[in-house]
Design a protein around this motif. Structure first.
Motif, mmCIF file in Angstrom:
data_model
loop_
_atom_site.group_PDB
_atom_site.id
_atom_site.type_symbol
_atom_site.label_atom_id
_atom_site.label_comp_id
_atom_site.label_asym_id
_atom_site.label_seq_id
_atom_site.Cartn_x
_atom_site.Cartn_y
_atom_site.Cartn_z
ATOM 1 N N PHE A 176 15.014 -3.395 -64.010
ATOM 2 C CA PHE A 176 16.954 -3.291 -64.381
ATOM 3 C C PHE A 176 16.919 -1.905 -64.784
ATOM 4 O O PHE A 176 16.413 -1.217 -65.439
ATOM 5 C CB PHE A 176 16.476 -4.468 -65.806
ATOM 6 C CG PHE A 176 17.417 -4.756 -66.809
ATOM 7 C CD1 PHE A 176 18.665 -5.441 -66.654
ATOM 8 C CD2 PHE A 176 17.787 -3.889 -67.545
ATOM 9 C CE1 PHE A 176 19.605 -5.683 -67.225
ATOM 10 C CE2 PHE A 176 18.741 -3.776 -68.619
ATOM 11 C CZ PHE A 176 19.823 -4.719 -67.846
ATOM 12 N N GLY A 177 18.422 -1.787 -64.726
ATOM 13 C CA GLY A 177 18.427 -0.482 -65.045
ATOM 14 C C GLY A 177 20.166 -0.178 -64.720
ATOM 15 O O GLY A 177 21.003 -1.056 -64.375
ATOM 16 N N PRO A 178 20.628 0.702 -65.525
ATOM 17 C CA PRO A 178 22.452 0.489 -64.703
ATOM 18 C C PRO A 178 22.759 1.535 -63.450
ATOM 19 O O PRO A 178 22.268 1.941 -62.968
ATOM 20 C CB PRO A 178 22.528 2.436 -65.595
ATOM 21 C CG PRO A 178 21.455 2.595 -65.599
ATOM 22 C CD PRO A 178 20.514 1.930 -65.864
ATOM 23 N N ASP A 179 23.741 1.165 -62.721
ATOM 24 C CA ASP A 179 23.787 1.120 -61.678
ATOM 25 C C ASP A 179 24.530 2.177 -61.242
ATOM 26 O O ASP A 179 24.825 3.333 -62.103
ATOM 27 C CB ASP A 179 25.448 0.894 -61.571
ATOM 28 C CG ASP A 179 25.181 0.471 -59.784
ATOM 29 O OD1 ASP A 179 25.025 0.419 -59.410
ATOM 30 O OD2 ASP A 179 27.104 0.378 -59.881
ATOM 31 N N GLY A 180 23.269 2.680 -60.280
ATOM 32 C CA GLY A 180 23.917 4.091 -59.779
ATOM 33 C C GLY A 180 22.260 5.339 -61.196
ATOM 34 O O GLY A 180 22.315 6.086 -60.303
ATOM 35 N N GLY A 181 21.737 4.435 -61.814
ATOM 36 C CA GLY A 181 21.101 5.713 -62.671
ATOM 37 C C GLY A 181 19.819 4.941 -62.980
ATOM 38 O O GLY A 181 19.302 4.280 -62.005
ATOM 39 N N THR A 182 18.984 5.940 -63.931
ATOM 40 C CA THR A 182 17.565 5.983 -63.296
ATOM 41 C C THR A 182 17.157 4.097 -64.131
ATOM 42 O O THR A 182 17.238 3.949 -65.735
ATOM 43 C CB THR A 182 17.385 6.474 -64.525
ATOM 44 O OG1 THR A 182 16.891 7.746 -64.134
ATOM 45 C CG2 THR A 182 15.506 6.582 -64.130
#
Length: 340
Positions: A176-182
Motif C-alpha cells: 500500500f502506498g501513494p501512486d508512483g511513490g514509495t
C-alpha cells in the motif's frame, strides 16, 4: 429562494431530531437525524442508515460500515482515492504459500506477512493497493523438478542443492502506498513448506521443515515500516525417525509453526493474528499444517492455524482459505496434489 423547498436565514442554528439507534423512525430515503448511540449524524440512503462522515472521504474497494467506521476492503489490486485528509487504520496481508507436491515428505506453507497501522494520517491523493495472490502448489512428484524460488524467499540452505524437488511457490507480495511513490508498507508472501531435498522457504512467515531430510524450517523475513506493526513467525522444524518423520507446520502471523512431533501427527500451522479492522474480530494469516510420511500406524493429520491455514492431510493437500493470507496444508507421502 425559489429553487428551495425550505430556506431558513439567520446566524443561529437548527436542531435536528436526535435519539438512539433503537429509536430510529420508520425509514424513508433522505431522512437526517443525530444518533446518540454512536454520537454521529446519519442519513437514510437506499436500504440502510449511513454515517455522515466528518473530514475527508474516500473511494475504492468494497465499502461496508461498522458503527461510525467506513471500511474499504481490497481483494484485488486497485486504487484507494482520498478526497481529503483521513485518519485511518490500515491492514496489509501478503499471500499464503502453496503446498509442496512430493513423493516423500511435505511441510506446511507459511502464511503471508501482516502489517497493521492504527491512527495513520493519509493526505488527499491516490494510493495503490497491490494484492498478492496465494502461491501455486507444486506440480512435480519425486526428487526432481524445479524449486522455482528466488531471493529473498529461497532459504540460503537450498542454494547448493543439485536437484531440489518442486516445493510449490511463495505467496505474492501485498503493498500500500501513494501512486508512483514509495510504498508505506509491503507484506511479503509466505515461504513454501519444505520437502524432500529442500528446506522450508523464507517469507512473511516461514514454511515448515520437511521430516528426515533437510529438516530446517523457513524463517520470517518481513521488514519494518514506519507507523506499522509487523507480524510473522518461523515455520516448525521437521521431525526425524523418532517422531515418525512428521513435517513441521508453516508459521503464522501470531505464532510459529509447530515442529513435527512424537505423537504421530504433523506439526500444526501457527495461528494468525486477530484484528477487528473489518468491524468484527477476525484472524488473518494462519500457517498450513505439516504433512505425513505415511498413514500407517494410526498417524493422523495436523491442523492449519487460525486465520485460513490449510490442514495437513492424510491424502490430498488442503488450500489456505482465500483472502486471509493463510498458508496451504501439506499432503501425505505419495498422496499430495498441487494446491494454491
Amino acid at each position: 429562494d425559489p429553487d428551495c423547498e425550505l430556506e431558513v436565514s439567520g446566524t443561529g442554528a437548527i436542531s435536528v431530531p436526535s435519539g438512539t439507534t433503537a429509536q430510529r423512525p420508520t425509514a424513508r430515503q433522505g431522512m437526517i437525524r443525530y444518533n446518540t448511540t454512536i454520537d454521529e449524524f446519519e442519513m437514510r440512503d437506499d436500504s440502510d442508515w449511513q454515517i455522515i462522515k466528518k473530514g475527508g472521504s474516500a473511494t475504492g474497494g468494497t465499502i461496508t460500515y461498522s458503527g461510525s467506521d467506513t471500511i474499504h476492503t481490497f481483494t484485488t489490486s486497485d486504487d484507494f482515492v482520498c478526497q481529503g485528509e483521513l485518519v485511518c487504520d490500515i491492514l496489509v496481508v501478503g499471500g499464503g504459500a502453496g503446498a509442496p507436491h512430493d513423493k516423500y515428505h511435505s511441510a506446511g506453507g507459511g502464511a503471508g506477512g501482516v502489517h497493521y497501522a492504527t491512527g495513520y494520517t493519509l493526505t488527499a491523493g491516490t494510493y495503490t493497493c497491490t494484492i498478492g495472490a496465494g502461491g501455486a502448489g507444486g506440480t512435480s512428484v519425486g526428487q526432481t523438478g524445479s524449486h522455482n524460488q528466488s531471493e529473498p524467499y529461497l532459504s540460503s540452505a537450498n542454494d547448493a542443492l543439485a536437484s531440489p524437488v518442486d516445493a510449490g511457490r511463495p505467496g505474492g507480495e501485498s503493498s500500500f502506498g501513494p501512486d508512483g511513490g514509495t510504498v508505506l508498507a509491503l507484506a511479503r508472501g509466505g515461504g513454501t513448506g519444505g520437502t524432500h531435498g529442500a528446506h522450508g522457504g523464507d517469507g512473511g512467515s516461514g514454511g515448515g521443515g520437511c521430516p528426515h531430510y533437510n529438516r530446517t524450517e523457513g524463517e520470517y523475513i518481513d521488514v519494518s515500516y514506519t507507523g506499522f506493526t509487523r507480524y510473522g513467525n518461523d515455520g516448525g522444524y521437521g521431525g526425524n525417525s523418532t517422531s515418525g518423520y512428521m513435517a513441521g507446520g508453516g508459521g503464522g502471523a501470531g505464532a510459529a509453526g509447530e515442529a513435527g512431533n512424537t505423537s504421530n501427527i504433523g506439526g500444526d500451522g501457527g495461528d494468525g493474528i486477530q484484528l477487528s479492522i473489518s468491524g468484527a474480530a477476525t484472524y488473518y494469516a494462519g500457517g498450513g499444517g505439516g504433512g505425513l510420511h505415511s498413514t500407517n500406524q494410526g498417524w493422523s493429520a495436523s491442523e492449519g492455524g487460525l486465520g485460513g491455514g490449510g490442514d495437513g492431510s492424510t491424502g490430498e493437500a488442503e488450500a489456505g482459505t482465500a483472502n486471509t493470507g493463510g498458508g496451504a496444508g501439506a499432503g501425505e507421502r505419495g498422496g499430495s496434489f498441487p494446491r494454491d
